[in-house]
Design a protein around this motif. Structure first.
Motif, short mmCIF file in Angstrom:
data_model
loop_
_atom_site.label_atom_id
_atom_site.label_comp_id
_atom_site.label_asym_id
_atom_site.label_seq_id
_atom_site.Cartn_x
_atom_site.Cartn_y
_atom_site.Cartn_z
N THR A 1 33.47 19.70 -11.55
CA THR A 1 34.70 20.08 -11.95
C THR A 1 34.49 21.81 -11.83
O THR A 1 35.36 22.57 -11.78
CB THR A 1 35.52 19.66 -13.15
N ASN A 2 33.34 21.95 -12.35
CA ASN A 2 33.14 23.58 -12.36
C ASN A 2 33.25 24.05 -10.84
O ASN A 2 32.35 23.72 -10.21
CB ASN A 2 31.62 23.68 -13.14
N THR A 3 33.55 25.14 -11.00
CA THR A 3 34.09 25.83 -9.77
C THR A 3 32.67 26.48 -9.14
O THR A 3 32.53 26.24 -7.85
CB THR A 3 35.16 27.01 -9.55
N LYS A 4 31.94 27.19 -9.92
CA LYS A 4 30.81 27.74 -9.42
C LYS A 4 29.53 26.60 -8.84
O LYS A 4 29.20 26.69 -7.84
CB LYS A 4 30.24 28.54 -10.46
N GLU A 5 29.54 25.57 -9.66
CA GLU A 5 28.88 24.35 -9.41
C GLU A 5 29.21 23.77 -8.04
O GLU A 5 28.45 23.21 -7.01
CB GLU A 5 28.90 23.26 -10.59
N LEU A 6 30.49 23.62 -7.81
CA LEU A 6 31.13 23.05 -6.65
C LEU A 6 30.97 24.09 -5.48
O LEU A 6 30.73 23.43 -4.30
CB LEU A 6 32.77 22.98 -6.90
N MET A 7 30.89 25.25 -5.37
CA MET A 7 30.43 26.03 -4.57
C MET A 7 29.06 26.05 -4.17
O MET A 7 28.55 26.07 -3.00
CB MET A 7 30.73 27.71 -4.94
N ASN A 8 28.11 25.80 -5.23
CA ASN A 8 26.85 25.71 -4.84
C ASN A 8 26.44 24.29 -4.20
O ASN A 8 25.74 24.40 -3.32
CB ASN A 8 26.04 25.75 -6.19
N LEU A 9 27.19 23.31 -4.42
CA LEU A 9 27.15 22.14 -3.75
C LEU A 9 27.62 22.37 -2.37
O LEU A 9 26.89 21.56 -1.48
CB LEU A 9 28.03 20.96 -4.64
N GLU A 10 28.70 23.04 -2.13
CA GLU A 10 29.04 22.92 -0.85
C GLU A 10 28.08 23.91 0.11
O GLU A 10 27.93 23.54 1.32
CB GLU A 10 30.35 23.77 -0.66
N GLN A 11 27.58 24.82 -0.45
CA GLN A 11 26.59 25.58 0.08
C GLN A 11 25.59 24.86 0.54
O GLN A 11 24.64 24.86 1.80
CB GLN A 11 26.11 26.83 -0.62
N ASP A 12 25.06 23.77 -0.45
CA ASP A 12 23.78 23.04 -0.35
C ASP A 12 23.97 22.20 0.84
O ASP A 12 23.10 21.82 1.73
CB ASP A 12 23.65 22.15 -1.58
N VAL A 13 25.30 21.58 0.77
CA VAL A 13 25.39 20.45 1.96
C VAL A 13 25.55 21.25 3.29
O VAL A 13 25.40 20.57 4.25
CB VAL A 13 26.79 19.55 1.36
N THR A 14 26.10 22.52 3.34
CA THR A 14 26.23 23.07 4.51
C THR A 14 24.81 23.25 5.12
O THR A 14 24.77 23.11 6.47
CB THR A 14 26.90 24.38 4.35
N GLY A 15 23.87 23.83 4.40
CA GLY A 15 22.59 23.89 4.68
C GLY A 15 21.88 22.66 4.89
O GLY A 15 21.16 22.75 6.18
N LEU A 16 22.20 21.70 4.37
CA LEU A 16 21.68 20.36 4.58
C LEU A 16 22.10 19.78 5.97
O LEU A 16 21.29 19.15 6.90
CB LEU A 16 21.85 19.31 3.58
N LYS A 17 23.49 19.94 6.30
CA LYS A 17 23.90 19.39 7.49
C LYS A 17 23.29 20.19 8.74
O LYS A 17 22.96 19.67 9.77
CB LYS A 17 25.35 19.72 7.50
N ARG A 18 23.12 21.66 8.63
CA ARG A 18 22.76 22.41 9.52
C ARG A 18 21.13 21.74 9.91
O ARG A 18 20.84 21.76 11.09
CB ARG A 18 22.42 23.85 9.19
N HIS A 19 20.39 21.70 8.96
CA HIS A 19 18.94 21.00 9.15
C HIS A 19 19.16 19.75 9.58
O HIS A 19 18.06 19.36 10.49
CB HIS A 19 18.11 20.94 7.65
#
Length: 231
Positions: A85-103
């Motif tokens: 539920t933590n907003t910052k943690e959610l943003m980090n997860l979204e960045q991670d998933v974006t990078g993973l999807k690109r790879h």
């Protein structure tokens, strides 16, 4: 048979022996190896090695795609599972998933290329393998023919050697020595006479030499020194 006839027959026998020995050498060489088959087998081995490496690379990429897919799935579960539920943690997860999807997308493209390469190599290997089998089958039939040719040629050589020995034994040593010397120095020891001319040097023969040659006696061309023979 006159002396000149025997000498001419000896020369013909020597010529046939050289031809048979050459045929035997070529036949044995062909039996020892088939260059076309060797080249095709080498090409097949090379393509098989390339296919092995391509399939190895394909399996590696498949593993990497599976790994990235699992990581994306895991992060998506965290993003949408409601436990984070933590907003910052959610943003980090979204960045991670974006990078993973690109790879993941890059790996999937590479995997498609690798799969295409593997498919092409499989087709190439199958084609070359079929060609190798056809060449090998033809070679097996050809080998049988070559073995027959080898046997017949060896029999011819044995017969000609015996014939040659018999002719040489029928003449005195001086005549044989002269024949051998001329054969070695001039290539052709006994030469035909046609219309009174030596076919070795094309010179007109004196009547005495011409008559002796016609009688089958030992007569040498005064110009080229070869033994004269009249059929």
């Amino acid at each position: 048979m006159t002396l000149s006839s025997r000498l001419y027959h000896l020369q013909e026998t020597d010529s046939q022996l050289r031809n048979r020995h050459r045929t035997l050498k070529e036949t044995l060489s062909k039996l020892q190896s088939n260059e076309e088959l060797s080249r095709s087998e080498a090409e097949l081995a090379s393509q098989q090695e390339s296919l092995h490496e391509a399939q190895k690379q394909q399996r590696k990429l498949e593993g990497e795609v599976e790994d990235f897919t699992a990581k994306v799935t895991d992060i998506n579960f965290k993003l949408f599972g409601g436990k984070v539920t933590n907003t910052k943690e959610l943003m980090n997860l979204e960045q991670d998933v974006t990078g993973l999807k690109r790879h993941l997308s890059q790996k999937e493209e590479l995997l498609l290329e690798a799969m295409g390469t593997s498919d092409d190599l499989v087709s190439s290997v199958d084609s070359i393998a079929a060609n190798v089998e056809a060449i090998r089958t033809a070679w097996e039939h050809q080998s049988k023919d070559l073995l027959v040719l080898q046997s017949n040629t060896e029999a011819d050589i044995a017969r000609l050697v015996q014939t040659r020995a018999g002719i040489r034994e029928s003449m005195d040593s001086d005549t044989v020595r002269l024949y051998d010397q001329l054969a070695q120095t001039k290539g052709v020891a006994v030469i035909k006479v046609e219309r009174g001319r030596c076919k070795g040097c094309n010179m007109q023969l004196p009547s005495g030499q011409w008559q002796r040659a016609r009688a089958g006696e030992m007569a040498l061309c005064g110009s080229c020194g070869r033994i004269l023979y009249v059929e």
